[in-house]
Motif scaffolding. Structure first.
Motif, PDB file in Angstrom:
ATOM      1  N   GLU A 120       0.835  -1.211   0.000  1.00  0.00           N
ATOM      2  CA  GLU A 120       0.000   0.000   0.000  1.00  0.00           C
ATOM      3  C   GLU A 120       0.865   1.253   0.000  1.00  0.00           C
ATOM      4  OE1 GLU A 120      -2.976   0.396   2.936  1.00  0.00           O
ATOM      5  OE2 GLU A 120      -4.316  -1.087   2.013  1.00  0.00           O
ATOM      6  N   GLU A 121       1.869   1.269   0.834  1.00  0.00           N
ATOM      7  CA  GLU A 121       2.766   2.431   0.909  1.00  0.00           C
ATOM      8  C   GLU A 121       3.522   2.615  -0.404  1.00  0.00           C
ATOM      9  OE1 GLU A 121       3.707   2.209   5.729  1.00  0.00           O
ATOM     10  OE2 GLU A 121       4.954   1.127   4.293  1.00  0.00           O
ATOM     11  N   ASN A 174       1.206   4.309  -2.913  1.00  0.00           N
ATOM     12  CA  ASN A 174       1.051   5.717  -2.541  1.00  0.00           C
ATOM     13  C   ASN A 174       2.293   6.521  -2.904  1.00  0.00           C
ATOM     14  OD1 ASN A 174      -0.330   7.916  -1.421  1.00  0.00           O
ATOM     15  ND2 ASN A 174       0.583   7.577   0.598  1.00  0.00           N
ATOM     16  N   PHE A 212      -3.502   7.316  -4.940  1.00  0.00           N
ATOM     17  CA  PHE A 212      -3.650   5.976  -4.384  1.00  0.00           C
ATOM     18  C   PHE A 212      -4.969   5.841  -3.642  1.00  0.00           C
ATOM     19  CE2 PHE A 212      -3.032   3.524  -0.381  1.00  0.00           C
ATOM     20  CZ  PHE A 212      -3.118   2.266  -0.934  1.00  0.00           C
TER      21      PHE A 212
END
Length: 283
Positions: A150-151, A154, A256
Motif C-alpha cells: 500500500e505504501e 502511494n 492511491f
C-alpha cells in the motif's frame, strides 16, 4: 470468416493466424481473446459474428513474407509441444519471460492465458511469440522492508504525479517510467506480499478510478492467476507481476486508493449471480 453454428473455435483461431499481432499505432489485436471469451460464456453465434464483422476491418493482414516467417516459428513451437508437452514448454517459457509480465501493456500475458484456457496449441504458440516480440525485462528487484505494498503504491502515485509523459500508448508510458531515474525508488518488492493483497489493491485502484490502464492491471492479474500453475516459483512470479503493475500504475497519475477495512464493507450486500450478469451483458 464468420462462425457457423457448428464451427469450432479451432477453425476460427486458424483463421485469425493470418492477422498481425498489432494494428494501427501498435494496438493489440483482441480478436482471439474476445472470441474465446464469448465461446466460454456460451454466447450466441450471431453475437460473436457481429463482433467479428465490426472488429476485423481494423486488423492488419500479414503479407506473404511475414506469414512465412511466423509459420516457421509456430512450427517450431508445435514441435516442442509434441516432444515435451505443452505444460513443460509453458513452464520453461514463463521462467524466461516473467521478468516482464507487463509486456505490451499486459496483452501478451492476457493472450497466453486465453490460449491456454482454449487449449489451442496454435494460439499458445502465437501468444508466446507475441510475448517474445514485445519482451524487455524489467530491472531485477530486491526484497525490502522499506514499504508495504500500500505504501509503495502511494509513493509511486506521488513520485510521478507531476511527470510530463511523452505522447504515446500505454506501453510507451510504462517504458518511460521504467527508464526514469527514479524508478528504482519504487521497484523494490515489499517483504510481505500475497495474492490476496495484490488482488485487493488492484481491484481497489480500478474501482475508484475507472482508469483504462488500471483495467489492464485487473485483466492482467486475472490472466496471471490462470497461468500460475505453470510458474515454477510462484512467490517470485507474484513479485515480478507486482513490479510490472507498479510501473503501469505510475503512468496513470491517479491518487492511491487505500483498501477499505473489512468492518466498513457491506457484508449483506446482495450481488446478482454470474448468470444474471452475463444475461444482461448479452441481451
Amino acid at each position: 470468416m464468420f462462425l457457423k453454428s457448428d464451427s469450432s473455435l479451432k477453425d476460427f483461431l486458424n483463421y485469425n493466424a493470418k492477422f498481425a499481432f498489432e494494428y494501427g499505432d501498435r494496438l493489440t489485436n483482441h480478436l482471439p481473446m474476445t472470441v474465446i471469451a464469448y465461446k466460454q460464456l456460451n454466447a450466441k453465434t450471431e453475437i460473436i459474428n457481429n463482433f467479428i464483422q465490426h472488429y476485423t476491418p481494423r486488423l492488419t493482414t500479414l503479407n506473404h513474407s511475414q506469414q512465412h516467417l511466423l509459420d516457421a516459428r509456430i512450427e517450431s513451437y508445435l514441435s516442442r509441444f509434441s516432444e515435451n508437452g505443452v505444460g513443460a514448454v509453458l513452464k520453461e517459457k514463463l521462467e524466461e519471460l516473467s521478468a516482464n509480465f507487463g509486456s505490451a501493456a499486459f496483452h501478451a500475458l492476457i493472450r497466453l492465458s486465453y490460449a491456454v484456457q482454449a487449449d489451442s496449441h496454435l494460439e499458445i504458440a502465437l501468444a508466446l511469440i507475441y510475448w517474445e516480440n514485445q519482451y524487455t525485462p524489467l530491472p531485477k528487484f530486491e526484497i525490502s522492508d522499506l514499504y508495504s505494498a500500500e505504501e509503495q503504491l502511494n509513493f509511486a502515485a506521488k513520485l510521478f504525479n507531476d511527470h510530463h509523459f511523452q505522447p504515446g500508448i500505454i506501453d510507451d508510458r510504462i517504458n518511460e517510467v521504467v527508464r526514469h531515474s527514479n524508478f528504482h525508488l519504487i521497484s523494490l518488492s515489499p517483504s510481505s506480499l500475497t495474492l490476496e493483497e495484490v488482488a485487493e489493491l488492484i481491484l481497489q485502484q480500478f474501482y475508484h478510478t475507472n482508469d483504462f490502464t488500471l483495467l489492464h492491471g485487473v485483466t492482467g492479474f486475472h490472466a496471471f492467476n490462470h497461468l500460475l500453475p505453470y510458474m515454477n516459483d510462484k512467490e517470485i512470479a507474484l513479485r515480478q507481476f507486482w513490479q510490472a503493475y507498479i510501473a503501469a500504475f505510475s503512468t496513470t497519475q491517479k491518487p492511491f486508493q487505500p483498501s477499505v477495512p473489512n468492518k466498513n464493507k457491506t457484508e449483506s450486500q446482495q450481488l446478482d449471480s454470474w448468470e444474471a450478469m452475463i444475461s444482461r451483458a448479452f441481451f
